[in-house]
Design a protein around this motif. Structure first.
Motif, PDB file in Angstrom:
ATOM      1  N   ARG A 197       0.526   1.220  -3.352  1.00  0.00           N
ATOM      2  CA  ARG A 197       1.616   2.087  -2.868  1.00  0.00           C
ATOM      3  C   ARG A 197       1.161   2.903  -1.668  1.00  0.00           C
ATOM      4  O   ARG A 197       1.886   3.017  -0.664  1.00  0.00           O
ATOM      5  CB  ARG A 197       2.082   3.013  -3.986  1.00  0.00           C
ATOM      6  CG  ARG A 197       3.321   3.831  -3.637  1.00  0.00           C
ATOM      7  CD  ARG A 197       3.623   4.872  -4.679  1.00  0.00           C
ATOM      8  NE  ARG A 197       2.654   5.971  -4.632  1.00  0.00           N
ATOM      9  CZ  ARG A 197       2.725   6.978  -3.752  1.00  0.00           C
ATOM     10  NH1 ARG A 197       3.698   7.014  -2.846  1.00  0.00           N
ATOM     11  NH2 ARG A 197       1.820   7.931  -3.766  1.00  0.00           N
ATOM     12  N   ARG A 198      -0.049   3.438  -1.752  1.00  0.00           N
ATOM     13  CA  ARG A 198      -0.549   4.261  -0.651  1.00  0.00           C
ATOM     14  C   ARG A 198      -0.892   3.421   0.576  1.00  0.00           C
ATOM     15  O   ARG A 198      -0.897   3.943   1.694  1.00  0.00           O
ATOM     16  CB  ARG A 198      -1.757   5.070  -1.112  1.00  0.00           C
ATOM     17  CG  ARG A 198      -1.378   6.190  -2.081  1.00  0.00           C
ATOM     18  CD  ARG A 198      -2.585   6.925  -2.615  1.00  0.00           C
ATOM     19  NE  ARG A 198      -2.202   7.969  -3.550  1.00  0.00           N
ATOM     20  CZ  ARG A 198      -2.238   9.281  -3.286  1.00  0.00           C
ATOM     21  NH1 ARG A 198      -2.627   9.708  -2.099  1.00  0.00           N
ATOM     22  NH2 ARG A 198      -1.875  10.156  -4.202  1.00  0.00           N
ATOM     23  N   MET A 199      -1.170   2.156   0.385  1.00  0.00           N
ATOM     24  CA  MET A 199      -1.423   1.259   1.520  1.00  0.00           C
ATOM     25  C   MET A 199      -0.137   0.643   2.048  1.00  0.00           C
ATOM     26  O   MET A 199      -0.148  -0.075   3.058  1.00  0.00           O
ATOM     27  CB  MET A 199      -2.390   0.149   1.094  1.00  0.00           C
ATOM     28  CG  MET A 199      -3.802   0.618   0.807  1.00  0.00           C
ATOM     29  SD  MET A 199      -4.912  -0.743   0.291  1.00  0.00           S
ATOM     30  CE  MET A 199      -4.974  -1.715   1.800  1.00  0.00           C
ATOM     31  N   PHE A 234      -5.020   1.095 -17.598  1.00  0.00           N
ATOM     32  CA  PHE A 234      -5.569   2.062 -16.642  1.00  0.00           C
ATOM     33  C   PHE A 234      -5.812   1.409 -15.288  1.00  0.00           C
ATOM     34  O   PHE A 234      -5.423   1.951 -14.239  1.00  0.00           O
ATOM     35  CB  PHE A 234      -6.875   2.649 -17.193  1.00  0.00           C
ATOM     36  CG  PHE A 234      -7.639   3.485 -16.207  1.00  0.00           C
ATOM     37  CD1 PHE A 234      -7.282   4.810 -15.979  1.00  0.00           C
ATOM     38  CD2 PHE A 234      -8.723   2.958 -15.515  1.00  0.00           C
ATOM     39  CE1 PHE A 234      -7.986   5.588 -15.055  1.00  0.00           C
ATOM     40  CE2 PHE A 234      -9.434   3.729 -14.602  1.00  0.00           C
ATOM     41  CZ  PHE A 234      -9.062   5.046 -14.376  1.00  0.00           C
ATOM     42  N   ASP A 235      -6.465   0.255 -15.269  1.00  0.00           N
ATOM     43  CA  ASP A 235      -6.775  -0.405 -14.004  1.00  0.00           C
ATOM     44  C   ASP A 235      -5.509  -0.790 -13.246  1.00  0.00           C
ATOM     45  O   ASP A 235      -5.461  -0.704 -12.011  1.00  0.00           O
ATOM     46  CB  ASP A 235      -7.613  -1.656 -14.253  1.00  0.00           C
ATOM     47  CG  ASP A 235      -9.054  -1.333 -14.621  1.00  0.00           C
ATOM     48  OD1 ASP A 235      -9.522  -0.218 -14.287  1.00  0.00           O
ATOM     49  OD2 ASP A 235      -9.716  -2.175 -15.253  1.00  0.00           O
ATOM     50  N   ALA A 236      -4.490  -1.221 -13.978  1.00  0.00           N
ATOM     51  CA  ALA A 236      -3.233  -1.595 -13.328  1.00  0.00           C
ATOM     52  C   ALA A 236      -2.566  -0.380 -12.697  1.00  0.00           C
ATOM     53  O   ALA A 236      -2.019  -0.466 -11.588  1.00  0.00           O
ATOM     54  CB  ALA A 236      -2.298  -2.261 -14.334  1.00  0.00           C
ATOM     55  N   ASP A 237      -2.598   0.760 -13.386  1.00  0.00           N
ATOM     56  CA  ASP A 237      -2.032   1.982 -12.815  1.00  0.00           C
ATOM     57  C   ASP A 237      -2.758   2.369 -11.529  1.00  0.00           C
ATOM     58  O   ASP A 237      -2.133   2.765 -10.540  1.00  0.00           O
ATOM     59  CB  ASP A 237      -2.123   3.129 -13.818  1.00  0.00           C
ATOM     60  CG  ASP A 237      -0.999   3.111 -14.844  1.00  0.00           C
ATOM     61  OD1 ASP A 237      -0.172   2.177 -14.805  1.00  0.00           O
ATOM     62  OD2 ASP A 237      -0.948   4.029 -15.684  1.00  0.00           O
ATOM     63  N   ILE A 238      -4.077   2.274 -11.540  1.00  0.00           N
ATOM     64  CA  ILE A 238      -4.853   2.599 -10.345  1.00  0.00           C
ATOM     65  C   ILE A 238      -4.535   1.627  -9.213  1.00  0.00           C
ATOM     66  O   ILE A 238      -4.311   2.032  -8.063  1.00  0.00           O
ATOM     67  CB  ILE A 238      -6.365   2.571 -10.654  1.00  0.00           C
ATOM     68  CG1 ILE A 238      -6.723   3.657 -11.683  1.00  0.00           C
ATOM     69  CG2 ILE A 238      -7.180   2.739  -9.380  1.00  0.00           C
ATOM     70  CD1 ILE A 238      -6.486   5.082 -11.217  1.00  0.00           C
ATOM     71  N   ALA A 239      -4.502   0.337  -9.519  1.00  0.00           N
ATOM     72  CA  ALA A 239      -4.230  -0.672  -8.493  1.00  0.00           C
ATOM     73  C   ALA A 239      -2.836  -0.495  -7.904  1.00  0.00           C
ATOM     74  O   ALA A 239      -2.638  -0.640  -6.685  1.00  0.00           O
ATOM     75  CB  ALA A 239      -4.389  -2.077  -9.077  1.00  0.00           C
ATOM     76  N   ARG A 240      -1.866  -0.186  -8.750  1.00  0.00           N
ATOM     77  CA  ARG A 240      -0.498   0.018  -8.247  1.00  0.00           C
ATOM     78  C   ARG A 240      -0.432   1.210  -7.297  1.00  0.00           C
ATOM     79  O   ARG A 240       0.253   1.154  -6.263  1.00  0.00           O
ATOM     80  CB  ARG A 240       0.464   0.208  -9.421  1.00  0.00           C
ATOM     81  CG  ARG A 240       0.868  -1.085 -10.115  1.00  0.00           C
ATOM     82  CD  ARG A 240       2.011  -0.874 -11.088  1.00  0.00           C
ATOM     83  NE  ARG A 240       1.580  -0.187 -12.290  1.00  0.00           N
ATOM     84  CZ  ARG A 240       1.292  -0.802 -13.438  1.00  0.00           C
ATOM     85  NH1 ARG A 240       1.377  -2.126 -13.519  1.00  0.00           N
ATOM     86  NH2 ARG A 240       0.926  -0.115 -14.500  1.00  0.00           N
ATOM     87  N   GLU A 241      -1.152   2.272  -7.625  1.00  0.00           N
ATOM     88  CA  GLU A 241      -1.125   3.456  -6.758  1.00  0.00           C
ATOM     89  C   GLU A 241      -1.856   3.190  -5.446  1.00  0.00           C
ATOM     90  O   GLU A 241      -1.427   3.674  -4.388  1.00  0.00           O
ATOM     91  CB  GLU A 241      -1.748   4.647  -7.488  1.00  0.00           C
ATOM     92  CG  GLU A 241      -1.720   5.948  -6.707  1.00  0.00           C
ATOM     93  CD  GLU A 241      -0.324   6.479  -6.421  1.00  0.00           C
ATOM     94  OE1 GLU A 241      -0.198   7.418  -5.602  1.00  0.00           O
ATOM     95  OE2 GLU A 241       0.652   5.951  -7.015  1.00  0.00           O
TER      96      GLU A 241
END
Length: 264
Positions: free
Chosen positions: A62-64, A52-59
């Protein structure tokens, strides 16, 4: 001063954090994630940190419009890594507390954690349909020493039988084998271990006994990065990304949803 000294190594001064413009100029965001806390963080079949944390960090990365570098951290070294400028942000169910807020800055909440009653649909010594049912001399409670459930039981179920064990596997085994009837703990800590006992008719009571708020940690005073993260988190909640990632990894909706809040 005495309060700060009581924080021990958490309060030790560290290297200056990379400001937002440096994260953007290097096009690299370093995220600390604990891979031994599934499903928040875990190793996948390629031995890469996922969850879960990796998915959040990747997104977020991406947005940055930057590259993500995942740095493995454990629970004891999450804050020291921030203070030493070895990571820019830290995830890993880092619950918001006053003690931590003295030495790091938090974003708005990413998710919650909920304290609940875990029992079984059948095979208990007495019926357990509500938390109040635990306060019964016939009920056998089992807990891991030092966990949040212990003080709750002392205050709310003093008449119950209580066995304290040293680890979660032994606790779940006692419940599955019928040597105990229920436990009180953080739902997110028990979801994955329960999957190892597929034949047990587990039941989680609907009532939430307490909720904690979990944000993303940044180094103290790194307001530029924190403010951008808050804007991104608002969008991730508004668009349902957080809830979708939660259901993907936990297999169910967040027990205590985070309200969409544009104030940051």
């Amino acid at each position: 001063m005495l309060g700060l000294l009581a924080l021990g190594p958490l309060a030790a001064p560290g290297a200056l954090a990379r400001p937002l413009d440096q994260v953007l100029s290097t096009r690299r965001l370093r995220a600390g994630i604990n891979p031994t806390l599934p499903p928040f963080g875990t190793f996948n079949e390629r031995n890469q940190i996922d969850g879960f944390d990796a998915d959040i960090a990747r997104e977020i990365a991406r947005r940055m419009n930057v590259e993500l570098e995942i740095v493995q951290v454990g629970s004891p070294d999450r804050i020291p890594f921030l203070q030493a400028d070895r990571i820019d942000i830290v995830l890993g169910a880092i619950t918001r507390t006053v003690e931590r807020a003295l030495v790091i800055d938090y974003t708005q909440p990413l998710h919650t954690q909920s304290v609940v009653v875990l029992t079984k649909a059948s095979g208990t010594a007495a019926p357990i349909a509500a938390p109040a049912d635990l306060n019964n001399p016939a009920v056998r409670l089992v807990q891991v020493r030092g966990t949040v459930g212990v003080p709750w039981i002392q205050a709310n179920a003093p008449r119950a039988q209580v066995t304290l064990l040293d680890n979660y596997p032994d606790t779940f085994r006692a419940l599955a084998q019928g040597r105990a009837d229920a436990m009180v703990d953080v739902l997110e800590s028990i979801v994955v271990p329960l999957r190892n006992f597929q034949g047990t008719p587990w039941k989680v009571l609907d009532q939430v006994l307490a909720s904690t708020w979990v944000g993303i940690g940044v180094q103290k005073g790194n307001y530029g990065l924190r403010d951008v993260l808050n804007v991104i988190l608002f969008e991730l909640h508004r668009t349902g990304f957080v809830e979708q990632a939660w259901e993907k990894w936990f297999g169910e909706k967040m027990k205590t949803p985070v309200p969409v809040n544009p104030m940051f």
